[in-house]
Design a protein around this motif. Structure first.
Motif, mmCIF file in Angstrom:
data_model
loop_
_atom_site.group_PDB
_atom_site.id
_atom_site.type_symbol
_atom_site.label_atom_id
_atom_site.label_comp_id
_atom_site.label_asym_id
_atom_site.label_seq_id
_atom_site.Cartn_x
_atom_site.Cartn_y
_atom_site.Cartn_z
ATOM 1 N N ILE A 78 -64.107 17.114 -94.303
ATOM 2 C CA ILE A 78 -63.644 16.651 -95.613
ATOM 3 C C ILE A 78 -62.239 17.204 -95.884
ATOM 4 C CG2 ILE A 78 -64.649 18.581 -96.891
ATOM 5 C CD1 ILE A 78 -65.466 16.589 -99.062
ATOM 6 N N SER A 79 -61.398 16.403 -96.542
ATOM 7 C CA SER A 79 -60.032 16.841 -96.813
ATOM 8 C C SER A 79 -60.003 17.766 -98.027
ATOM 9 C CB SER A 79 -59.126 15.636 -97.064
ATOM 10 O OG SER A 79 -59.439 15.037 -98.302
ATOM 11 N N LYS A 123 -62.511 16.918 -105.565
ATOM 12 C CA LYS A 123 -63.216 15.838 -106.262
ATOM 13 C C LYS A 123 -64.713 16.091 -106.316
ATOM 14 C CE LYS A 123 -59.944 12.136 -105.341
ATOM 15 N NZ LYS A 123 -59.722 10.853 -104.683
ATOM 16 N N VAL A 124 -65.275 16.521 -105.190
ATOM 17 C CA VAL A 124 -66.716 16.791 -105.139
ATOM 18 C C VAL A 124 -67.064 17.945 -106.065
ATOM 19 C CG1 VAL A 124 -68.598 17.583 -103.646
ATOM 20 C CG2 VAL A 124 -67.000 15.856 -102.820
ATOM 21 N N ARG A 154 -68.005 22.233 -98.076
ATOM 22 C CA ARG A 154 -67.433 22.045 -96.734
ATOM 23 C C ARG A 154 -68.517 21.956 -95.670
ATOM 24 N NH1 ARG A 154 -62.739 26.274 -97.615
ATOM 25 N NH2 ARG A 154 -61.179 24.930 -98.547
ATOM 26 N N ASN A 176 -70.209 18.507 -95.949
ATOM 27 C CA ASN A 176 -69.312 17.392 -95.616
ATOM 28 C C ASN A 176 -68.284 17.858 -94.580
ATOM 29 O OD1 ASN A 176 -70.265 15.545 -97.842
ATOM 30 N ND2 ASN A 176 -69.574 17.294 -99.044
ATOM 31 N N GLN A 225 -60.477 15.947 -101.327
ATOM 32 C CA GLN A 225 -61.848 15.469 -101.487
ATOM 33 C C GLN A 225 -62.783 16.606 -101.900
ATOM 34 O OE1 GLN A 225 -63.303 12.290 -99.555
ATOM 35 N NE2 GLN A 225 -61.412 11.361 -100.256
#
Length: 123
Positions: free
Chosen positions: A71-72, A78-79, A65, A68, A75
């Motif tokens: 970021i949602s 995913k990361v 977080r 990025n 997401q």
């Protein structure tokens, strides 16, 4: 200019003649529920152990977080998944050790919980 709404095409459902097919869902808002017959999990039961990935994700989530901003939620997952896949065995070892210890903790707590349940049932 506003985007057009995406429409989803669905297949026409055949009449089942009142029979419930496997994989069909009941609308719980309109169904009358008999809570006396329903079983709910015991809130005193021990919580299951976390997996190695979950230990990794809990540790790395804040870092993702920070790196990025904005970021949602999806997401972030995913990361984290990509980072987990990129780890080698040596890097995963501490998380797998934590997961193994947590699994043993759960098994011990579950055994004592079941023993207490049996004692209460005998009384």
């Amino acid at each position: 200019m506003p985007k057009e709404k995406a429409t989803r095409k669905t297949k026409a459902k055949a009449d089942t003649g009142g029979k419930k097919k496997k994989g069909t869902f009941i609308n719980l808002t309109s169904a009358k529920l008999n809570t006396d017959q329903m079983s709910f999990p015991d809130p005193n039961a021990p919580k299951r152990g976390l997996s190695a990935y979950m230990f990794f994700a809990n540790e790395q989530r804040d870092n993702v977080r920070e790196e990025n901003p904005g970021i949602s939620f999806g997401q972030v997952g995913k990361v984290l998944g990509e980072r987990w896949k990129a780890l080698n065995e040596k890097q995963r070892h501490p998380y797998e050790t934590k997961a193994k210890a947590d699994k043993e903790r759960y098994e011990n707590e579950k055994a004592s919980y079941n023993a207490n349940e049996e004692e209460e049932d005998e009384e």
